[in-house]
Design a protein around this motif. Structure first.
Motif, PDB file in Angstrom:
ATOM      1  N   ASN A  18       7.628   9.299   1.106  1.00  0.00           N
ATOM      2  CA  ASN A  18       7.748   7.921   0.589  1.00  0.00           C
ATOM      3  C   ASN A  18       7.277   7.639  -0.663  1.00  0.00           C
ATOM      4  O   ASN A  18       5.874   7.769  -1.124  1.00  0.00           O
ATOM      5  N   GLY A  20       5.303   6.554  -3.939  1.00  0.00           N
ATOM      6  CA  GLY A  20       4.257   5.749  -4.144  1.00  0.00           C
ATOM      7  C   GLY A  20       3.205   6.262  -3.091  1.00  0.00           C
ATOM      8  O   GLY A  20       1.946   5.387  -3.289  1.00  0.00           O
ATOM      9  N   LYS A  21       3.315   6.742  -2.329  1.00  0.00           N
ATOM     10  CA  LYS A  21       2.552   6.851  -1.077  1.00  0.00           C
ATOM     11  C   LYS A  21       2.044   8.383  -0.814  1.00  0.00           C
ATOM     12  O   LYS A  21       2.993   9.338  -1.047  1.00  0.00           O
ATOM     13  N   ARG A  50      -7.830  13.493  -3.029  1.00  0.00           N
ATOM     14  CA  ARG A  50      -7.353  11.970  -2.471  1.00  0.00           C
ATOM     15  C   ARG A  50      -7.863  11.021  -3.874  1.00  0.00           C
ATOM     16  O   ARG A  50      -7.039   9.986  -4.153  1.00  0.00           O
ATOM     17  N   SER A  51      -9.138  11.208  -4.479  1.00  0.00           N
ATOM     18  CA  SER A  51      -9.366  10.343  -5.341  1.00  0.00           C
ATOM     19  C   SER A  51      -8.493  10.521  -6.558  1.00  0.00           C
ATOM     20  O   SER A  51      -8.184   9.581  -7.139  1.00  0.00           O
ATOM     21  N   LYS A  54      -5.202   8.558  -6.015  1.00  0.00           N
ATOM     22  CA  LYS A  54      -5.497   7.068  -6.124  1.00  0.00           C
ATOM     23  C   LYS A  54      -5.438   6.598  -7.586  1.00  0.00           C
ATOM     24  O   LYS A  54      -5.189   5.675  -7.956  1.00  0.00           O
ATOM     25  N   GLY A  57      -2.596   6.017  -9.053  1.00  0.00           N
ATOM     26  CA  GLY A  57      -1.653   5.039  -8.539  1.00  0.00           C
ATOM     27  C   GLY A  57      -0.928   5.263  -7.201  1.00  0.00           C
ATOM     28  O   GLY A  57      -0.383   4.386  -6.633  1.00  0.00           O
ATOM     29  N   TYR A  58      -1.378   6.338  -6.606  1.00  0.00           N
ATOM     30  CA  TYR A  58      -0.923   6.499  -5.106  1.00  0.00           C
ATOM     31  C   TYR A  58      -1.508   5.913  -4.016  1.00  0.00           C
ATOM     32  O   TYR A  58      -2.667   5.609  -4.015  1.00  0.00           O
ATOM     33  N   ASP A  59      -0.762   5.122  -3.051  1.00  0.00           N
ATOM     34  CA  ASP A  59      -1.479   4.721  -1.734  1.00  0.00           C
ATOM     35  C   ASP A  59      -1.639   5.722  -0.906  1.00  0.00           C
ATOM     36  O   ASP A  59      -0.616   6.049  -0.346  1.00  0.00           O
ATOM     37  N   VAL A  60      -2.980   6.210  -0.981  1.00  0.00           N
ATOM     38  CA  VAL A  60      -3.267   7.606   0.088  1.00  0.00           C
ATOM     39  C   VAL A  60      -3.559   7.108   1.532  1.00  0.00           C
ATOM     40  O   VAL A  60      -4.587   6.235   1.386  1.00  0.00           O
ATOM     41  N   LYS A  61      -3.267   7.748   2.260  1.00  0.00           N
ATOM     42  CA  LYS A  61      -4.022   7.913   3.825  1.00  0.00           C
ATOM     43  C   LYS A  61      -4.294   8.941   4.051  1.00  0.00           C
ATOM     44  O   LYS A  61      -3.489  10.298   4.127  1.00  0.00           O
ATOM     45  N   ASP A 108      -9.935   7.644   5.708  1.00  0.00           N
ATOM     46  CA  ASP A 108      -9.452   6.520   6.098  1.00  0.00           C
ATOM     47  C   ASP A 108      -9.454   6.665   7.870  1.00  0.00           C
ATOM     48  O   ASP A 108      -9.861   5.587   8.322  1.00  0.00           O
TER      49      ASP A 108
END
Length: 467
Positions: A18, A20-21, A50-51, A54, A57-61, A108
């Motif tokens: 998806n 941006g995610k 992960r950092s 982010k 600009g990614y929305d990271v889970k 998360d």
């Protein structure tokens, strides 16, 4: 960003499911002891991944599990006369103590096996219903040969695997290559749960598949872990997940390389086995993090006192730059920047571009650190001998901290309370200098230096630098 995908054996552009995610699952520790330096590498590497995502600009889970149901935990509980949950909870707390020291942020979600038994049972039952698994005397096994792509991650050939496969005593597998999804309870002191196949507990591999499915969905973007997990753990995860869900399990697989100790493989039998807790007695956690990021994550990295001292020295150079800039930001020249300072800031923008270029190239933290040191050199040159404007110091500090934050470095507050006795010596030295008693001033300077404190006389006053 390009990522080396273990599955395809090549670097590929990162295109998430998806836009941006980013959905990331990283295999966590089996919590029966303190983590060792080998455990710490994936912790730091994938925390940095992960950092950086982010930062871009990614929305990271980000999900990282704890294996709190395992033979090693059961055996430790027997040795100490405790329950398996008491052992696992104790070492989860110890894990977070070390993680905090390494500046590893919380995931998360930190799922535990013991909290996902219903999901695991449902997963196993689905595999049985679909004909990919079978029950035998309370155990449940996965039929490996029913997944034609088995071996695609590790590059293993199923016929070669068969030659080395064995059936252990007590197992009733139909094929030596089959692996356990559920294990029947063997003794009353084993932790166990009710299931359609009797009292038992999950096999190792099934836990990550079930927890990834619950928290991230049937297909995830990145599955991460140590190189040692490629086979059989990750190979088995792929097989059971793709047979259960009918879709690809993970789009990208990232594996960090091994750690050697003085160029030898780390092992308890060789006596070169080091826990993070032991290493922290000699080195600050941030120094350990710097060391772990100083090499490209996929390659092996050698742990030694020499390399740790180099890491400490290199990190100190960054810290001193930050401290210099903080000092000038508070006590520097008011007003506009000089032309030289403006030029230095422009060059620092180039350092940021180099940093991003390195990190976009399969998380090349080694080259990213080099870009930060270029920035440090520019800053140090611009504020040589403590001269500089507050405006420049503030802007340079912002650029330095921006990049350091991505790598989880320079996270400690520089300002520290000064011991009253130290402050007394500093004040006495200033009085001695005013009285032109330079012999006493030098004597005090040497006394402080022996305690790891260097005094720098700048136009803005005395600056304290801790070594």
């Amino acid at each position: 960003m390009k990522i080396y995908n273990t599955l395809t054996r090549k670097k590929e552009e990162f295109v998430p499911l998806n836009e941006g995610k980013a959905l990331i699952y990283a295999c966590g520790p089996t919590v029966y002891n303190f983590i060792h330096i080998g455990n710490a590498r994936p912790m730091v590497v994938f925390d940095t991944l992960r950092s950086y995502l982010k930062y871009r600009g990614y929305d990271v889970k980000f999900v990282q599990n704890f294996t709190d149901v395992d033979d090693k935990i059961i055996n430790k509980a027997r040795e100490e006369g405790k329950t398996a949950p008491e052992i696992s909870e104790r070492f989860i707390k110890e894990y977070f103590d070390d993680a905090d020291a390494l500046n590893v942020k919380r995931a998360d979600v930190h799922p535990k096996v013991s909290e996902h038994i219903p999901e695991i049972i449902d997963f196993v039952q689905t595999l049985i219903d679909k004909g990919y698994a079978y029950e035998a005397d309370g155990d449940v096994y996965f039929s490996t040969r029913k997944f034609p792509e088995y071996g695609k991650l590790s590059g293993q050939n199923i016929d070669d695997l068969e030659a080395g496969a064995r059936i252990a005593v007590g197992e009733v597998k139909e094929d030596p290559l089959d692996f356990a999804l559920w294990k029947a309870r063997k003794s009353d002191d084993e932790i166990a749960w009710e299931s359609p196949w009797g009292m038992g507990r999950p096999g190792w591999h099934i836990e990550c598949s079930a927890m990834a499915k619950k928290h991230l969905g049937n297909t995830i973007d990145i599955h991460a872990g140590g190189e040692d997990l490629q086979f059989p753990h990750h190979e088995n995860e792929i097989a059971q997940s793709e047979c259960c869900n009918g879709v690809p399990f993970a789009r990208y697989w990232m594996h960090n390389g091994y750690i050697t100790v003085d160029n030898e493989k780390m092992s308890k039998s060789k006596g070169n086995f080091f826990t993070v807790r032991d290493i922290r007695k000699e080195y600050d956690g941030e120094v350990i993090r710097f060391f772990l990021l100083s090499g490209q994550y996929r390659g092996p990295i050698n742990f030694s006192d020499t390399l740790m001292e180099q890491a400490r020295s290199s990190l100190a150079r960054m810290e001193n730059c930050k401290e210099n800039l903080l000092h000038i930001k508070e006590a520097g020249v008011e007003g506009d920047m000089t032309e030289a300072e403006k030029a230095a800031l422009d060059d620092m923008t180039g350092c940021r571009e180099k940093f991003i270029e390195a990190m976009d190239d399969d998380l090349n933290t080694a080259d990213a650190i080099s870009a930060i040191f270029e920035l440090v050199t520019l800053a140090n040159t611009a504020v040589k001998d403590g001269h500089g404007s507050r405006a420049f110091a503030e802007a340079a500090l912002e650029r330095l901290q921006e990049l350091a934050d991505v790598l989880g470095l320079l996270q400690k507050e520089v300002k520290e309370e000064i011991d009253p006795e130290i402050q007394k010596l500093i004040d006495e030295r200033q009085e001695a200098r005013k009285a032109k008693n330079f012999a006493r001033a030098d004597e005090i300077r040497d006394l402080l230096k022996a305690q790891g404190i260097t005094l720098k006389d700048t136009p803005q006053g005395v600056q304290i630098v801790r070594e």
